[in-house]
Design an enzyme around this catalytic site. Structure first.
Site, PDB file in Angstrom:
ATOM      1  N   HIS A 137      48.588  39.549  40.556  1.00 24.61           N
ATOM      2  CA  HIS A 137      47.642  40.451  39.924  1.00 24.61           C
ATOM      3  C   HIS A 137      47.349  41.449  40.714  1.00 24.61           C
ATOM      4  O   HIS A 137      47.842  41.698  41.962  1.00 24.61           O
ATOM      5  CB  HIS A 137      46.223  39.552  40.098  1.00 24.61           C
ATOM      6  CG  HIS A 137      44.788  40.024  39.392  1.00 24.61           C
ATOM      7  ND1 HIS A 137      44.378  40.973  40.009  1.00 24.61           N
ATOM      8  CD2 HIS A 137      44.410  39.749  38.177  1.00 24.61           C
ATOM      9  CE1 HIS A 137      43.073  41.263  39.178  1.00 24.61           C
ATOM     10  NE2 HIS A 137      43.266  40.598  38.312  1.00 24.61           N
ATOM     11  N   ASP A 215      46.538  33.509  46.707  1.00 23.68           N
ATOM     12  CA  ASP A 215      45.507  33.920  46.035  1.00 23.68           C
ATOM     13  C   ASP A 215      45.044  32.899  45.037  1.00 23.68           C
ATOM     14  O   ASP A 215      45.836  32.531  43.641  1.00 23.68           O
ATOM     15  CB  ASP A 215      46.275  35.082  44.861  1.00 23.68           C
ATOM     16  CG  ASP A 215      44.998  35.630  43.814  1.00 23.68           C
ATOM     17  OD1 ASP A 215      43.983  35.049  43.694  1.00 23.68           O
ATOM     18  OD2 ASP A 215      45.451  36.615  43.312  1.00 23.68           O
ATOM     19  N   GLN A 218      42.730  31.686  40.204  1.00 19.92           N
ATOM     20  CA  GLN A 218      42.937  30.868  38.976  1.00 19.92           C
ATOM     21  C   GLN A 218      43.136  29.336  39.069  1.00 19.92           C
ATOM     22  O   GLN A 218      43.145  28.751  38.263  1.00 19.92           O
ATOM     23  CB  GLN A 218      43.902  31.587  38.022  1.00 19.92           C
ATOM     24  CG  GLN A 218      43.718  32.758  37.709  1.00 19.92           C
ATOM     25  CD  GLN A 218      42.607  32.931  36.459  1.00 19.92           C
ATOM     26  OE1 GLN A 218      41.993  31.932  35.910  1.00 19.92           O
ATOM     27  NE2 GLN A 218      42.551  34.223  36.130  1.00 19.92           N
ATOM     28  N   LYS A 241      34.977  32.844  38.260  1.00 23.37           N
ATOM     29  CA  LYS A 241      35.918  32.328  37.506  1.00 23.37           C
ATOM     30  C   LYS A 241      35.586  30.676  37.479  1.00 23.37           C
ATOM     31  O   LYS A 241      36.299  30.023  36.740  1.00 23.37           O
ATOM     32  CB  LYS A 241      37.385  32.537  37.781  1.00 23.37           C
ATOM     33  CG  LYS A 241      37.638  34.225  37.585  1.00 23.37           C
ATOM     34  CD  LYS A 241      38.962  34.291  37.811  1.00 23.37           C
ATOM     35  CE  LYS A 241      39.163  35.769  38.060  1.00 23.37           C
ATOM     36  NZ  LYS A 241      39.133  36.577  36.862  1.00 23.37           N
ATOM     37  N   CYS A 380      45.618  43.245  34.302  1.00 27.24           N
ATOM     38  CA  CYS A 380      45.834  43.568  35.680  1.00 27.24           C
ATOM     39  C   CYS A 380      47.130  43.014  36.117  1.00 27.24           C
ATOM     40  O   CYS A 380      47.164  42.544  37.408  1.00 27.24           O
ATOM     41  CB  CYS A 380      44.507  43.061  36.671  1.00 27.24           C
ATOM     42  SG  CYS A 380      43.220  43.920  36.290  1.00 27.24           S
TER      43      CYS A 380
HETATM   44  C1  LIG Z   1      45.227  35.690  39.609  1.00 30.83           C
HETATM   45  C2  LIG Z   1      43.965  36.931  39.889  1.00 30.83           C
HETATM   46  N1  LIG Z   1      43.812  37.421  41.043  1.00 30.83           N
HETATM   47  C3  LIG Z   1      42.689  38.093  41.470  1.00 30.83           C
HETATM   48  C4  LIG Z   1      41.709  38.169  40.551  1.00 30.83           C
HETATM   49  C5  LIG Z   1      40.669  39.181  40.998  1.00 30.83           C
HETATM   50  O1  LIG Z   1      39.399  38.432  40.759  1.00 30.83           O
HETATM   51  P1  LIG Z   1      38.148  39.285  41.175  1.00 30.83           P
HETATM   52  O2  LIG Z   1      38.232  40.571  40.027  1.00 30.83           O
HETATM   53  O3  LIG Z   1      37.179  38.281  40.914  1.00 30.83           O
HETATM   54  O4  LIG Z   1      38.299  39.937  42.594  1.00 30.83           O
HETATM   55  C6  LIG Z   1      41.982  37.687  39.175  1.00 30.83           C
HETATM   56  C7  LIG Z   1      40.961  38.048  38.133  1.00 30.83           C
HETATM   57  O5  LIG Z   1      41.283  38.146  36.980  1.00 30.83           O
HETATM   58  C8  LIG Z   1      42.984  37.108  38.972  1.00 30.83           C
HETATM   59  O6  LIG Z   1      43.174  36.321  37.694  1.00 30.83           O
END
Ligand SMILES: Cc1ncc(COP(=O)(O)O)c(C=O)c1O
Length: 422
Positions: A137, A215, A218, A241, A380
């Site tokens: 992401h 990370d 998810q 999430k 993203c």
């Molecule tokens: C895999 C992953 N990493 C990071 C993020 C970023 O999350 P946040 O916008 O809550 O910081 C997301 C959000 O869609 C995500 O799916």
């Protein structure tokens, strides 16, 4: 003084026995609200819906004991502090970590930025390398882009196969010259749903003298995650999430690292002593929590953790995967559907797809006319879409409240989209 656990037994009735997604769904006010046409919510990878217990816990905080934390010597301030710290303790236990090692942030993006700014600027020098993956992401790419430009750090990437898995055989080569200081990897891809072998990646990173960042944006919301079992050094998560509110997330890191790293943001709360010419930092975890934190959101996150625990993370994962399997089966009935990512047994509850030549935004618009909410775009993850040779995709994603009828509605909507666009 501890806060009464408002809404904390919300799903006790379902904690044993069969997972009943319809029953779980009835606890989410947005999903049960009367509206002109029923809502089919298939965008849980973007943000999850919130159960009544989370809403009630936040409402209770504001109505009954709203006060700033760690400062007041009066009863409601002590109650707010206890609730905030209990949120940390419960979240820490949820991921198998000591409380002291869990830092509240705004979201996982901020958690990763904390690592890049505080650890990265302290530990990395020109010529060092950071390994990421092609399926990250943007939140686990851009902070490293900024650091790389500033410090002359080399970024390397674990490639992705045509079927949307990490090309693990490339990792030893990427680590071979001993210059890699960190390997950062997404646990479950928000596009492909791929569940990555983060434990094995952390093991190889350590053997090469590098740290491992996961990370878990998810994964923590959908499966059991234990930081000790994973063997990583940093882990980022985000509340919204995982059935909790927006505005709060967390970084977990090993204590020695947090002790050694300089602070990220400076200001109130993160200090022990301030003089005109300098200051001393507070102890962990507050050293990394500058200013007034998201107190109501921590209270909401605490209720979300309780909800998830009572439901059972193994069962949530099994449920999400079962729905993804059903979606894969049913969606290929629709002529022109091309699914991105691996087979069902290798993914979580995320299904990104294309529908012939129809632009994903058009697909999403037609589905919206049927009350079906899916995401369309690059999610993203532009480099991943470049790799797969598609400019954008549509994405359906599930959570504990999703039911097979949601998939059936999606399939019907896709047939309709084909008719609309000929
Ligand atoms: C895999 C992953 N990493 C990071 C993020 C970023 O999350 P946040 O916008 O809550 O910081 C997301 C959000 O869609 C995500 O799916």
């Amino acid at each position: 003084m501890s806060t009464p656990p408002v809404g904390t037994t919300a799903v006790a009735a379902t904690s044993r026995g069969r997972f009943d997604a319809h029953e779980v769904r009835s606890r989410f006010p947005l999903l049960t609200a009367r509206r002109e046409r029923p809502l089919v919510y298939l965008d849980s990878a973007a943000t999850s819906q919130k159960p009544e217990s989370v809403l009630a816990a936040m409402d209770d905080y504001y109505r009954r004991y709203n006060a700033n934390i760690h400062r007041g010597i009066y009863a409601i301030a002590e109650e707010a502090t206890a609730a905030y710290e209990d949120a940390r303790a419960r979240l820490a236990r949820f991921i198998g970590a000591p409380s002291r090692e869990v830092i509240f942030t705004r979201n996982s993006t901020e958690a990763i930025n904390l690592v890049a700014y505080a650890w990265g600027r302290w530990a990395l020098k020109q010529g060092d390398a950071v390994v990421l993956t092609v399926m990250e992401h943007h939140s686990n790419l851009v902070p490293w882009h900024i650091l790389a430009a500033e410090r002359g750090i080399e970024l390397r990437f674990i490639p992705v196969t045509d079927s949307g898995e990490l090309q693990m055989e490339a990792l030893p080569g990427l680590l071979a010259d001993g210059r890699v200081r960190l390997v950062g990897v997404v646990h479950i891809s928000n596009v492909l749903g791929t569940v990555n072998p983060v434990g094995e990646i952390a093991r190889q990173a350590h053997a090469a003298g590098a740290l491992a960042l996961v990370d878990a944006s998810q994964s923590v919301p959908h499966m059991p995650v234990d930081v000790k079992a994973l063997g990583c050094d940093f882990l980022a998560l985000t509340s919204h999430k995982m059935l909790g509110p927006t505005g709060i997330g967390a970084l977990w890191a090993r204590r020695e690292l947090l002790e050694a790293m300089p602070p990220f943001l400076g200001g109130g709360e993160m200090i022990r002593e301030v003089k005109l010419q300098g200051s001393k930092w507070n102890e962990l975890p507050w050293k990394f929590e500058a200013g007034t934190m998201a107190i109501a959101e921590a209270v909401g996150l605490r209720a979300a953790v309780v909800f998830n625990e009572e439901l059972g993370m193994e069962r949530i994962f099994e449920h999400d995967r079962e729905l993804a399997r059903y979606a894969l089966e049913r969606m290929i009935e629709v002529p022109g559907v091309r699914i991105l990512g691996p087979p069902a047994e290798k993914r979580g509850g995320v299904v990104a797809f294309e529908l012939g030549e129809i632009h994903p935004h058009d697909v999403a618009t037609v589905l919206d006319h049927h009350g079906i909410a899916v995401r369309a775009g690059h999610h993203c993850a532009m480099p991943l879409h470049d790799r797969l040779g598609v400019p954008a995709s549509a994405r359906a994603s599930f959570h504990c409240y999703s039911v097979p009828g949601d998939v059936d509605a999606l399939v019907e909507g896709l047939h309709h989209a084909r008719k609309v666009f000929g």
